[in-house]
Design a protein around this motif. Structure first.
Motif, PDB file in Angstrom:
ATOM      1  N   ARG A 113       0.834  -1.195   0.000  1.00  0.00           N
ATOM      2  CA  ARG A 113       0.000   0.000   0.000  1.00  0.00           C
ATOM      3  C   ARG A 113       0.871   1.249   0.000  1.00  0.00           C
ATOM      4  NH1 ARG A 113      -3.661  -0.721   4.578  1.00  0.00           N
ATOM      5  NH2 ARG A 113      -1.989   0.039   5.873  1.00  0.00           N
ATOM      6  N   MET A 114       1.910   1.190   0.806  1.00  0.00           N
ATOM      7  CA  MET A 114       2.822   2.332   0.864  1.00  0.00           C
ATOM      8  C   MET A 114       3.466   2.553  -0.497  1.00  0.00           C
ATOM      9  SD  MET A 114       6.165   2.580   3.255  1.00  0.00           S
ATOM     10  CE  MET A 114       6.688   0.954   2.780  1.00  0.00           C
ATOM     11  N   MET A 115       3.848   1.466  -1.143  1.00  0.00           N
ATOM     12  CA  MET A 115       4.494   1.591  -2.442  1.00  0.00           C
ATOM     13  C   MET A 115       3.546   2.205  -3.470  1.00  0.00           C
ATOM     14  SD  MET A 115       7.525   0.915  -2.524  1.00  0.00           S
ATOM     15  CE  MET A 115       8.788   0.246  -1.506  1.00  0.00           C
ATOM     16  N   ARG A 116       2.307   1.765  -3.410  1.00  0.00           N
ATOM     17  CA  ARG A 116       1.352   2.325  -4.371  1.00  0.00           C
ATOM     18  C   ARG A 116       1.133   3.806  -4.097  1.00  0.00           C
ATOM     19  NH1 ARG A 116      -3.670  -0.421  -3.658  1.00  0.00           N
ATOM     20  NH2 ARG A 116      -2.728  -1.487  -1.898  1.00  0.00           N
ATOM     21  N   ALA A 117       1.116   4.138  -2.801  1.00  0.00           N
ATOM     22  CA  ALA A 117       0.949   5.550  -2.453  1.00  0.00           C
ATOM     23  C   ALA A 117       2.107   6.363  -3.025  1.00  0.00           C
ATOM     24  CB  ALA A 117       0.888   5.715  -0.946  1.00  0.00           C
ATOM     25  N   ILE A 118       3.303   5.834  -2.890  1.00  0.00           N
ATOM     26  CA  ILE A 118       4.479   6.544  -3.418  1.00  0.00           C
ATOM     27  C   ILE A 118       4.359   6.682  -4.920  1.00  0.00           C
ATOM     28  CG2 ILE A 118       6.949   6.337  -3.809  1.00  0.00           C
ATOM     29  CD1 ILE A 118       7.171   5.108  -1.028  1.00  0.00           C
ATOM     30  N   ARG A 119       3.896   5.618  -5.567  1.00  0.00           N
ATOM     31  CA  ARG A 119       3.748   5.654  -7.010  1.00  0.00           C
ATOM     32  C   ARG A 119       2.734   6.720  -7.424  1.00  0.00           C
ATOM     33  NH1 ARG A 119       0.700   0.654  -9.379  1.00  0.00           N
ATOM     34  NH2 ARG A 119      -0.973   1.812  -8.418  1.00  0.00           N
ATOM     35  N   ASP A 120       1.625   6.782  -6.670  1.00  0.00           N
ATOM     36  CA  ASP A 120       0.570   7.723  -7.038  1.00  0.00           C
ATOM     37  C   ASP A 120       0.988   9.170  -6.829  1.00  0.00           C
ATOM     38  OD1 ASP A 120      -1.073   5.736  -7.717  1.00  0.00           O
ATOM     39  OD2 ASP A 120      -2.655   6.163  -6.268  1.00  0.00           O
ATOM     40  N   ASN A 121       1.648   9.431  -5.727  1.00  0.00           N
ATOM     41  CA  ASN A 121       1.950  10.825  -5.420  1.00  0.00           C
ATOM     42  C   ASN A 121       3.114  10.901  -4.443  1.00  0.00           C
ATOM     43  OD1 ASN A 121       1.915  13.525  -4.642  1.00  0.00           O
ATOM     44  ND2 ASN A 121      -0.275  13.662  -5.039  1.00  0.00           N
ATOM     45  N   GLU A 122       4.289  11.142  -4.994  1.00  0.00           N
ATOM     46  CA  GLU A 122       5.481  11.119  -4.151  1.00  0.00           C
ATOM     47  C   GLU A 122       5.469  12.222  -3.108  1.00  0.00           C
ATOM     48  OE1 GLU A 122       9.055  11.123  -6.442  1.00  0.00           O
ATOM     49  OE2 GLU A 122       8.359   9.407  -7.606  1.00  0.00           O
ATOM     50  N   VAL A 123       5.039  13.406  -3.536  1.00  0.00           N
ATOM     51  CA  VAL A 123       5.089  14.540  -2.608  1.00  0.00           C
ATOM     52  C   VAL A 123       4.232  14.253  -1.384  1.00  0.00           C
ATOM     53  CG1 VAL A 123       4.665  16.985  -2.371  1.00  0.00           C
ATOM     54  CG2 VAL A 123       5.476  16.086  -4.521  1.00  0.00           C
ATOM     55  N   ALA A 124       3.021  13.760  -1.649  1.00  0.00           N
ATOM     56  CA  ALA A 124       2.132  13.503  -0.527  1.00  0.00           C
ATOM     57  C   ALA A 124       2.654  12.359   0.333  1.00  0.00           C
ATOM     58  CB  ALA A 124       0.739  13.178  -1.045  1.00  0.00           C
ATOM     59  N   ALA A 125       3.180  11.332  -0.302  1.00  0.00           N
ATOM     60  CA  ALA A 125       3.694  10.205   0.468  1.00  0.00           C
ATOM     61  C   ALA A 125       4.823  10.665   1.377  1.00  0.00           C
ATOM     62  CB  ALA A 125       4.179   9.103  -0.472  1.00  0.00           C
ATOM     63  N   GLU A 126       5.653  11.507   0.827  1.00  0.00           N
ATOM     64  CA  GLU A 126       6.762  12.051   1.620  1.00  0.00           C
ATOM     65  C   GLU A 126       6.220  12.831   2.821  1.00  0.00           C
ATOM     66  OE1 GLU A 126      11.066  13.148   1.814  1.00  0.00           O
ATOM     67  OE2 GLU A 126      10.026  11.666   0.613  1.00  0.00           O
ATOM     68  N   ALA A 127       5.182  13.620   2.555  1.00  0.00           N
ATOM     69  CA  ALA A 127       4.601  14.403   3.641  1.00  0.00           C
ATOM     70  C   ALA A 127       3.932  13.516   4.674  1.00  0.00           C
ATOM     71  CB  ALA A 127       3.599  15.408   3.090  1.00  0.00           C
ATOM     72  N   MET A 128       3.541  12.322   4.266  1.00  0.00           N
ATOM     73  CA  MET A 128       2.928  11.392   5.208  1.00  0.00           C
ATOM     74  C   MET A 128       3.972  10.473   5.836  1.00  0.00           C
ATOM     75  SD  MET A 128      -0.154  12.175   5.431  1.00  0.00           S
ATOM     76  CE  MET A 128       0.080  13.872   4.972  1.00  0.00           C
ATOM     77  N   GLY A 129       5.210  10.912   5.824  1.00  0.00           N
ATOM     78  CA  GLY A 129       6.234  10.214   6.598  1.00  0.00           C
ATOM     79  C   GLY A 129       6.870   9.040   5.895  1.00  0.00           C
ATOM     80  N   LYS A 130       6.633   8.881   4.602  1.00  0.00           N
ATOM     81  CA  LYS A 130       7.265   7.755   3.927  1.00  0.00           C
ATOM     82  C   LYS A 130       8.577   8.226   3.291  1.00  0.00           C
ATOM     83  CE  LYS A 130       3.393   5.802   4.931  1.00  0.00           C
ATOM     84  NZ  LYS A 130       3.282   5.489   6.376  1.00  0.00           N
ATOM     85  N   ASP A 131       9.618   7.501   3.559  1.00  0.00           N
ATOM     86  CA  ASP A 131      10.927   7.882   3.027  1.00  0.00           C
ATOM     87  C   ASP A 131      11.019   7.414   1.583  1.00  0.00           C
ATOM     88  OD1 ASP A 131      13.515   8.335   2.403  1.00  0.00           O
ATOM     89  OD2 ASP A 131      14.320   7.584   4.295  1.00  0.00           O
ATOM     90  N   VAL A 132      10.582   8.280   0.691  1.00  0.00           N
ATOM     91  CA  VAL A 132      10.426   7.882  -0.703  1.00  0.00           C
ATOM     92  C   VAL A 132      11.746   7.406  -1.310  1.00  0.00           C
ATOM     93  CG1 VAL A 132       9.837   8.718  -3.002  1.00  0.00           C
ATOM     94  CG2 VAL A 132       8.448   9.374  -1.048  1.00  0.00           C
ATOM     95  N   THR A 133      12.809   8.141  -1.057  1.00  0.00           N
ATOM     96  CA  THR A 133      14.098   7.777  -1.638  1.00  0.00           C
ATOM     97  C   THR A 133      14.509   6.371  -1.219  1.00  0.00           C
ATOM     98  OG1 THR A 133      14.616  10.055  -1.123  1.00  0.00           O
ATOM     99  CG2 THR A 133      16.369   8.736  -2.055  1.00  0.00           C
ATOM    100  N   ARG A 134      14.369   6.114   0.088  1.00  0.00           N
ATOM    101  CA  ARG A 134      14.809   4.818   0.575  1.00  0.00           C
ATOM    102  C   ARG A 134      13.942   3.699  -0.005  1.00  0.00           C
ATOM    103  NH1 ARG A 134      13.824   3.368   6.210  1.00  0.00           N
ATOM    104  NH2 ARG A 134      13.576   1.191   5.611  1.00  0.00           N
ATOM    105  N   ARG A 135      12.659   3.963  -0.044  1.00  0.00           N
ATOM    106  CA  ARG A 135      11.756   2.923  -0.552  1.00  0.00           C
ATOM    107  C   ARG A 135      11.992   2.667  -2.036  1.00  0.00           C
ATOM    108  NH1 ARG A 135      10.243  -0.056   3.572  1.00  0.00           N
ATOM    109  NH2 ARG A 135       9.550   1.258   5.290  1.00  0.00           N
ATOM    110  N   HIS A 136      12.236   3.728  -2.763  1.00  0.00           N
ATOM    111  CA  HIS A 136      12.551   3.537  -4.179  1.00  0.00           C
ATOM    112  C   HIS A 136      13.786   2.674  -4.328  1.00  0.00           C
ATOM    113  CE1 HIS A 136      10.232   7.066  -6.205  1.00  0.00           C
ATOM    114  NE2 HIS A 136       9.524   5.963  -6.111  1.00  0.00           N
ATOM    115  N   LEU A 137      14.775   2.991  -3.538  1.00  0.00           N
ATOM    116  CA  LEU A 137      16.021   2.229  -3.615  1.00  0.00           C
ATOM    117  C   LEU A 137      15.739   0.771  -3.281  1.00  0.00           C
ATOM    118  CD1 LEU A 137      18.999   2.491  -4.122  1.00  0.00           C
ATOM    119  CD2 LEU A 137      19.348   2.828  -1.684  1.00  0.00           C
ATOM    120  N   GLN A 138      14.967   0.582  -2.210  1.00  0.00           N
ATOM    121  CA  GLN A 138      14.674  -0.783  -1.782  1.00  0.00           C
ATOM    122  C   GLN A 138      14.041  -1.594  -2.912  1.00  0.00           C
ATOM    123  OE1 GLN A 138      11.433  -1.154   1.020  1.00  0.00           O
ATOM    124  NE2 GLN A 138      12.397  -2.928   2.008  1.00  0.00           N
ATOM    125  N   ILE A 139      13.037  -1.026  -3.521  1.00  0.00           N
ATOM    126  CA  ILE A 139      12.319  -1.817  -4.516  1.00  0.00           C
ATOM    127  C   ILE A 139      13.123  -1.931  -5.807  1.00  0.00           C
ATOM    128  CG2 ILE A 139      10.963  -0.072  -5.707  1.00  0.00           C
ATOM    129  CD1 ILE A 139       8.598  -2.154  -5.068  1.00  0.00           C
TER     130      ILE A 139
END
Ligand code: ATP
Ligand code: ATP
Ligand code: MG
Ligand code: MG
Lengths: 336, 261, 237, 378, 434
Positions: free
Chosen positions: E287-313
């Protein structure tokens, strides 16, 4: 004198070829960038569109040649261009009608269109080979050189020659004209602006009374013209071979990306970045240095940064470096 | 709680925020108003780590948070909403809310294979919470709807709903009211006051609706051209000549004529 | 009563293959009139506007402009017929400059539109300042001004606005309402969705309250404002 | 074992991919040999030989393997003419031919590595290993007194292998290679390579590439920029296109191709003319010979079972016996039928040595007045 | 038709196609298609992780697949005698030096204050390091490549079972992906695409030109296998007896046996990966990944470390591709760097994912199997089409000849037609994301 020789050698083996190749790439990249800018997908069929356009030109040129028509020092193929462009336009418009239109109406994601364009690429690929075969085809005629290496040496008395081919000259001129026209068209004319508006926000374009199908049609027509011109000039310079047009796709995309997708100036800049990085980084400076340096300091190695094995890799490294500092290309391109 | 010291944010030659300094006291509901383009949103973005300031400093509880990335600020208890709704379009409204809480054990890959029991328990609780928030926002019927396909106002509600999913210390609301029905907005106002009083959240609210600001906010800060123009209670602000000229205006000119006609 | 100039008559319809959002919803407006639609979020106000503009399929009912049935026309044909529309979201060309946005508004005009452009700049002075800036870089309220400006550029015969005042500051809002009144005085019918309902209804000749895709209340602006039920449920007391 | 009315031979060439323009005449030549045999009515029980084409793609090992698999297990072929490129040839050999015990005769896989591949005696080639060509090339150049060359090769196992063996031999003979630069086939532009080659200099540019691929591009660019005007061409650069594309521009250039003064090569050319394919194109004669060898071996073993005839391939190819030239397959079949011995010479003077590869006879040629003129054979 | 019904039907359809191949052509062909189909499905899962889950437009699949192949060589081949002592250690030292140079440059860049000074020092380190590296590296390489260049000339492997190469291939690809991700994941959409495409080309260029590593374009053939050799089976009396008792001739039986062995191995890997991917997708992580895919800015604002998650996947997806690459090289029995072409190893995989339905693991698997089947079978289909078209024409007709001659080109043509048809009737893929 030696200094002049060095300059000439450098021009002959680095500057002139890189400028010519850069312009060829730029012409191709213009088409790619336009599709991306307005229809918002990376068109993988562009290489094969170029091949189709050039094939038409080749066939018409042969016919003209058989009639004995010629342009004197210029290649006859230039005469065939209008017909070829027309043929290519018909093809892409037909393709758009039967293929792309459907996905546009579905508002499919760009990546779907990318894959669809791959399907189109396969088909065009087959069509071209089917019609003209997979082989090299020669269709150039007229004066090969504006000035050849031998003539240059005789003329100047220098030890190094400088060759400039007619096609190289034409390519550069055409590339400059094309980019200027396109820039003017997109930024200054009503139709051009409506195309940009469409690419920006399709629904709102509708609400402004812009007819999307018209926009799409114009786009394809311009792209077809660009692709044909690029393909024919490339074919004149080297030779016509369907497979190579497919291979050309990669550096063309690289150029469009380095420059920034959707920006005609970027396409030109990108073309030159890619061409120059391919040619210069792997250039062996031995010859130039030999002229420049006193004899005692003459290099005995090749003075080559990297071997040509890596030339392709080098251009991609440059691309990466550019992108790291400018994530959407030199000219701030679009991204979907 | 948050101290903004002489923050500048330049876009090319344009100074969107031009030396703004302000202080947000703990437990307050601060209103931030100002004409369009005053730099309010930009200031929010600087504080929330979306944009790096050209110069200046932002501290939170004495700690320098300038330039920290948004996700770290989130974990420090700083939440914000977006003026232009940023929903997760392909996810359902419920999922839009459920994704918010940090430190979900199901966000660790390992657990998705070997800690499924724990995840299931957590999910149940989260789901209940999300449904509660959706109900409060009167969009419970949309919980399985894709967020990309709800109305403009409903997106704004989701935007707000996300901040209600976790315990925050400070919440920045950027025009949550624009496009939201006034009756519902009143309810939301009540909720904000309740959260503020019962749980001690600090709020910073950008709004153009003076009734709403008036009901909630004290103090009110007015920005203009990237600077703080005035600060005080709403009454004080309303009386400020500069504010009237730049922001509030003097009401409809044509209306009387219309009625006369 | 004679046929209104623009009418969406008992429209029923929804998005794509989805369920009906509108149920026998009727909205109409006459020259010189301002009609305001209010209602809770998700009531179908924007949907009704889009339906009138032909951006979604009307499954039953019809849309008529000046007595002509335009239910089957495409949006861009309706533009040509003189309809102008400001949608609620994504209502500007973000990558184009402010001035180009306005030019696009005048796309179908063949006459000289510099006069109109001056008027728009006069109305929204900030836009003149930012005329060469990409519209996507503007603040929320500024964007809204661009959006309205773009529609005004069309010089439409009928103007439809979906929450034009969302996010604009009070002073601009007043200006905007003023301008809307002015426009309507020139005989152009205006159809408008507003959440700033009280202010909007004050200047409205006609008000519609939509609830769940249905006409719940209809009346003059004054009537609706005076109706305590409407006030409480939809106008925030 | 046993007699049969029908013999099926697979032709696995890269009909699509980087050498797609070489393969049609190759396949046509192989099919011509088969037709010749069918028409003679002398093979086994007057068997008809049916060719079945499959696409090796030249580069995609998996697709090539699948194609070969289909030919063997589904079309039930009795022998393979192919594959073409060394990479896919190795894959087909290891994954399909050996497991299924199928004989493979490649006309054009020249990688030295194939000499040592595990093949159970099933693999042969009518093209010589590149190791041999390197030595021949050195001889040619040294005899002309050329001691310093620049070298460019197409970056695949063929080019690399040839370049390495040539460089080794040339250096051992006292020559200098000023630069060894790879070029990729099918690329858009070769200015970079030519720039580097020109800077390094040399009496002659050795182009170990393909005529209708990057090799021509290199030659064209070298001529146009005045970097080199004489070249030396190994086998991949030989073909009618050389005259067509460059003509007298490259007068004085030299080269060698597998070939003999035997009349066979000429015959192949004539056969090509008569049947509408280019008999001088690269590996066309080798393809004819490969197909001929399969069928002659069958005849010698009196069986179309690979297990039976694999041992006969060397016998029919080498002395002793009556020399057989292209177009004489009927005669050869008759001799074998009568229990006689043949020495198949064919279009390329086939002589199989060691692990079943062509010993390598070469024809040395020079460009004179825009025409390819044979100098001598070695 | 209900969702599960439709999906089952689609899988059954692919199964039938393969069975049909078995009946119509041969079981060997069918199994071969199945095996490569399984590998393709794994690659498709890898791509789907990156694109379908996280919206990363990675067009560098080829590079990771090739790295997997490299792992197979480095793990399973025997070491070249004398190579290590001749230059192997030297090369390793050089590589360490190279890595140290880059690390030093990065550190200097991070530690020193901005300015000319920093740039000069960084540059000095890089240039000095480069020459040092080349100085140590080149002689080592020359020494290794001099050892029996026709048959070896490379460092060789460590002679372990080739099955070990599969996870190692995954790790190798993961390592490369980590490096790439650290630098390039700031890019978006098509920019990332071309960057990764370029990186893949660079990887291939290295594989092609660094002969000391895996013989470069000279190819490594005859890699060991995890399954028995057909010849050995054919010579094994027990096996022959069993085959005969089943009514099969030993050659066919042995080839089928070997292929079945691969099928089982591949299927196990595929099922494990599929399960893991499914679990991940359905969890909060997905779910977190899909959120990042849909809207990175918002996901980041909701505490998801987009850079790290991108790297992970990115690392995960690439590892899966690397694993598949190692498996493929194992199946091929050889590593041929020249054969790595973006069309086949990157874009075809993308076609699989999109046709199958991006964002859906089942879709990816289906797409992998189906597209591979078509890729192999369009050739006979194309030929068949041509024969049908020309059947009415007289023998020797020029057009007929031309058509038949062009049949091979019909392969890609047919592929294109099929692709367009599938996407026309299922524009979001056969099993779209829910
Ligand atoms: N990326 C950008 N590039 C250039 N200028 C920008 C950019 N973002 C914002 N601006 C400018 O900065 C100014 C402040 O914008 P901001 O969004 O902060 O205003 P605001 O106070 O939130 O206004 P509103 O009430 O309309 O939302 C505006 O004039 C806007 O045009
Ligand atoms: N693109 C869409 N696809 C499917 N359903 C939609 C779409 N847009 C809106 N809806 C649904 O239609 C209903 C009405 O939406 P609409 O946008 O018309 O509401 P509205 O009255 O304009 O609300 P608001 O005041 O919040 O803008 C909502 O329940 C919403 O979920
Ligand atoms: Mg704002
Ligand atoms: Mg709305």
């Amino acid at each position: 004198m030696d200094f002049l020789n060095a300059i000439v050698a450098l021009s002959n083996f680095v500057l002139v070829p890189a400028i010519a190749y850069g312009s060829q790439l730029a012409l191709g990249a213009l088409g790619v960038t336009l599709i991306y800018g307005i229809l918002r997908f990376s068109n993988f069929a562009h290489g094969d569109t170029m091949a189709f356009g050039s094939m038409t030109a080749v066939l018409v040129t042969w016919w003209l040649q058989s009639l004995g028509v010629s342009l004197g020092p210029l290649p006859t193929a230039l005469l065939a261009l209008p017909a070829a462009i027309l043929g290519c336009m018909l093809l892409v418009l037909f393709t758009d009608r039967v293929v792309y239109k459907f996905y546009r109406e579905q508002k499919a994601k760009p990546v779907i269109l990318v894959i669809v364009s791959m399907g189109v690429m396969f088909i065009m690929n087959g069509v071209v080979r089917f019609i003209i075969g997979p082989n090299d085809q020669k269709f150039s005629d007229g004066e090969r050189f504006i000035i050849s290496a031998r003539e240059f040496k005789q003329l100047t008395g220098l030890r190094e020659g400088l060759a400039i081919k007619t096609t190289q000259g034409i390519t550069v001129v055409v590339a400059i004209i094309a980019v200027a026209l396109l820039f003017w068209f997109l930024n200054r004319t009503r139709t051009g602006k409506s195309m940009r508006a469409y690419s920006d926000n399709e629904d709102l374009a509708l609400l402004s009374g812009i007819n999307p199908e018209r926009v799409v049609m114009y786009t394809w027509m311009i792209v077809a013209a660009l692709a044909t011109v690029a393909g024919v000039l490339y074919g004149l310079d080297k030779s016509f071979k369907p497979f190579v047009y497919f291979q050309l796709l990669l550096p063309i995309f690289a150029s469009a990306i380095v420059g920034g997708l959707g920006n005609p100036l970027g396409a030109i800049a990108g073309g030159f970045v890619i061409a120059f990085s391919e040619v210069t980084i792997t250039y062996a400076w031995k010859k130039v240095l030999k002229y420049m340096m006193p004899e005692s300091l003459e290099p005995n190695g090749l003075v080559q940064l990297l071997s040509t094995d890596y030339k392709f890799a080098v251009s991609f490294v440059i691309l990466l470096i550019v992108l790291l500092f400018r994530p959407t290309g030199l000219f701030k391109g679009k991204s979907v | 709680m948050i101290v903004v010291e002489d923050v500048h944010k330049h876009f090319g030659g344009f100074h969107a925020v031009d030396g703004a300094s302000l202080e947000i006291t703990k437990g307050s509901i601060t209103g931030l108003i100002g004409p369009n383009g005053a730099g309010k949103t930009t200031l929010f973005n600087v504080i929330a780590g979306v944009l790096p300031p050209t110069s200046g400093r932002v501290t939170m509880d004495g700690e320098d948070i300038t330039g920290l990335p948004p996700h770290e600020l989130f974990h420090k208890g700083l939440l914000r909403t977006f003026q232009i709704a940023h929903e997760f379009g392909s996810m359902s409204c419920r999922e839009n809310l459920m994704m918010v809480p940090g430190a979900q054990s199901g966000e660790t890959l390992w657990n998705t294979w070997f800690g499924r029991k724990r995840i299931a328990d957590e999910e149940r609780a989260l789901r209940a919470k999300a449904d509660e928030v959706l109900e409060f926002l009167t969009i419970e019927h949309l919980s399985d709807h894709k967020a990309g396909q709800v109305s403009g106002g409903q997106k704004k509600l989701l935007e707000l709903g996300r901040t209600m999913m976790v315990d925050a210390k400070i919440v920045f609301l950027d025009e949550v009211g624009a496009g939201v029905n006034r009756t519902l907005l009143n309810t939301i106002g009540d909720a904000i006051i309740r959260l503020n009083q019962e749980r001690g959240y600090t709020f910073v609210v950008i709004e153009h609706d003076m009734d709403f600001i008036g009901r909630l906010c004290d103090p009110v800060i007015c920005m203009a051209e990237g600077k703080v123009l005035a600060e005080g209670t709403l009454e004080e602000i309303k009386a400020n000549e500069q504010v009237i000229e730049a922001y509030l205006g003097t009401g409809l000119k044509n209306k009387d004529q219309l009625e006369g006609a | 009563m004679s046929e209104p100039f623009l009418i969406g008559d008992t429209m029923t319809g929804g998005y794509g293959k989805g369920p009906d959002i509108l149920h026998d919803c009727t909205i109409a407006v006459n020259p010189g009139e301002i009609a305001v639609i209010v209602g809770p979020n998700g009531a179908g106000k924007s949907t009704a506007m889009k339906a009138v503009f032909g951006m979604l399929e009307v499954r039953s009912g019809s849309v008529r402009l000046d007595g002509e049935d335009i239910t089957k026309l495409s949006p861009q044909d309706r533009v040509v017929k003189g309809m102008g529309f400001v949608p609620q979201t994504s209502n500007i060309f973000t990558t184009m400059t402010v001035e180009e946005n306005l030019e696009m508004g005048a796309f179908i005009r063949t006459d000289d539109f510099s006069q109109t452009m001056e008027q728009v700049y006069h109305l929204f002075p900030i836009l003149k300042e930012k005329r060469y800036q990409a519209a996507g870089e503007l603040s929320g309220g500024q964007r809204q001004q661009v959006a309205v400006g773009r529609a005004l550029m069309t010089q439409p015969k009928v103007l439809m606005l979906d929450e034009p005042t969302a996010g604009v500051s009070p002073i601009v809002m007043d200006e905007l309402f003023d301008r809307i009144i002015e426009v309507s005085r020139t005989g152009i019918p205006i159809l408008m969705v507003e959440q700033n309902a009280r202010q909007a209804l004050e200047i409205a000749d006609k008000g519609y309250v939509l609830v769940q895709g249905r006409n719940a209340y209809t009346g003059t602006g004054k009537e609706l404002l005076a109706d305590p039920e409407v006030r409480k449920s939809f106008l925030g007391g | 074992g046993g007699h049969a009315k029908e013999v099926k031979l697979g032709i696995i060439f890269g009909f699509t991919g980087p050498i797609e323009s070489l393969t049609p005449p190759m396949a046509a030549a192989a099919e011509l040999a088969m037709k010749e045999v069918t028409d003679s009515g002398l093979l086994l029980d007057a068997a008809t030989v049916t060719p079945i084409r499959a696409d090796s793609t030249c580069v995609d090992a998996a697709a090539a393997t699948a194609a070969a698999e289909r030919l063997i297990t589904s079309d039930k072929i009795d022998g393979i003419v192919g594959a073409d490129c060394s990479g896919v040839t190795g894959a087909i050999l290891a994954n399909v031919a050996v497991p299924n015990g199928m004989v493979m005769i490649s006309p054009s896989a020249t990688s030295p590595a194939l000499s040592t591949a595990e093949d159970n005696g099933l693999f042969f080639r009518t093209a010589p290993s590149d190791a041999r060509q390197g030595a021949v090339m050195t001889e040619v150049l040294m005899e002309m007194g050329i001691k310093e060359v620049a070298l460019t090769f197409t970056n695949n196992d063929y080019g690399k292998g040839l370049a390495t063996s040539f460089e080794e031999a040339f250096k051992a003979a006292g020559g200098t290679v000023t630069i060894t630069a790879a070029h990729e086939d099918g690329k858009a532009d070769y200015s970079a390579e030519v720039g580097a080659l020109a800077a390094a200099g040399g009496d002659r540019l050795v182009v170990a590439g393909y005529l209708d691929q990057g090799g021509s591009g290199i030659v064209r660019a070298s001529l146009d920029s005045g970097a080199f005007d004489t070249f030396h061409f190994p086998d991949g650069m030989y073909g009618a296109l050389l005259e067509e594309n460059f003509g007298d521009e490259i007068d004085g250039s030299t080269g060698q191709v597998p070939g003999t003064d035997s009349p066979g090569a000429g015959t192949i050319r004539e056969m090509g003319d008569a049947n509408g394919f280019d008999g001088t194109s690269s590996f066309v004669a080798e393809s004819y010979d490969a197909a001929a060898l399969v069928m002659l071996a069958m005849q010698a073993a009196n069986s179309k079972d690979p297990a039976d005839y694999k041992g006969k391939v060397m016998d029919v190819a080498n002395a002793p016996g009556e020399k057989i030239y292209p177009g004489e397959l009927a005669k050869a079949l008759q001799i074998l039928k009568d229990g006689g011995d043949i020495d198949y010479v064919g279009g390329t003077a086939v002589e199989l040595i060691g692990p079943g590869e062509s010993a390598g006879n070469y024809r040395q040629y020079e460009m004179k007045g825009g025409k390819i003129t044979t100098v001598k054979y070695r | 038709m209900s969702e599960p019904m439709k999906n089952t039907f689609l899988f059954a359809l692919v199964g039938c196609l393969i069975l049909l191949t078995g009946f119509m052509q041969s079981w060997n062909t069918a199994l071969l298609i199945l095996n490569m189909g399984l590998i393709s499905a794994i690659m498709a899962i890898g791509v789907n992780l990156q694109w379908g889950f996280a919206g990363l437009f990675n067009v560098g699949i080829m590079g990771f697949v090739a790295l997997g192949g490299l792992a197979a060589v480095l793990v399973a081949t025997p070491p070249t005698p004398g190579a290590w002592s001749a230059g192997g250690y030297r090369v390793v030292l050089a590589l360490v030096l190279g890595a140290a140079t880059v690390t030093a440059a990065v550190l200097v860049n991070a530690r020193l204050p901005k300015g000319r000074n920093r740039n000069m020092i960084t540059l000095a380190i890089l240039v000095g390091g480069f020459f040092l590296y080349r100085g140590v590296f080149d002689p080592g390489v020359a020494a290794i490549e001099a050892i029996n260049p026709a048959a070896a000339g490379n460092i060789g492997g460590i002679n372990l079972p080739i099955l070990l190469a599969w996870p190692v291939g995954g790790l190798l690809a993961a390592g490369a992906a980590w490096l790439i991700g650290k630098t390039a994941l700031g890019l978006r959409s098509d920019y990332l695409a071309i960057a990764t495409l370029g990186i893949a080309e660079i990887i291939i260029a290295v594989l092609k030109n660094e002969d000391w590593l895996a013989r470069g374009v000279k190819n490594v053939i005859g890699l060991p296998r995890p399954v028995p050799y057909e010849i050995d089976l054919q010579n094994d009396p027990g096996f022959v007896e069993n085959a005969v008792s089943l009514g099969l001739d030993p050659v066919t039986a042995s080839t089928l046996y070997v292929k079945l062995g691969y099928s089982v191995l591949f299927a196990v890997v595929l099922l494990v990966l599929l399960w893991m991917a499914q679990m991940a997708l359905k969890s909060p992580w997905g779910r977190m990944m899909r959120a990042i895919r849909d809207n990175e800015v918002a996901a980041e604002a909701m505490g998801k470390d987009v850079t790290r998650r991108h790297l992970q996947i990115f690392v995960l997806g690439s590892a899966v591709c690397g694993l598949a690459g190692a498996m493929m090289t194992t199946l091929d029995g050889q590593l041929t760097p020249g054969t790595y072409q973006p069309l086949r190893y990157t874009f075809l995989i993308w076609v699989m994912v999109i046709v199958g339905g991006s964002g859906n693991n089942m879709g990816a698997v289906l797409g992998g199997m189906l597209i591979w089947f078509l890729w192999v079978q369009v050739e006979p289909i194309g030929l068949f089409l041509m024969q049908v078209i020309t059947s009415g024409m007289s023998e020797g007709n020029a057009l007929k000849e031309h058509l038949i001659d062009s049949a091979a080109h019909m392969r890609l043509f047919t592929m294109g037609i099929v692709l367009l048809l599938v996407l026309r009737f299922a524009p979001r893929g056969l099993i779209p994301e829910k």
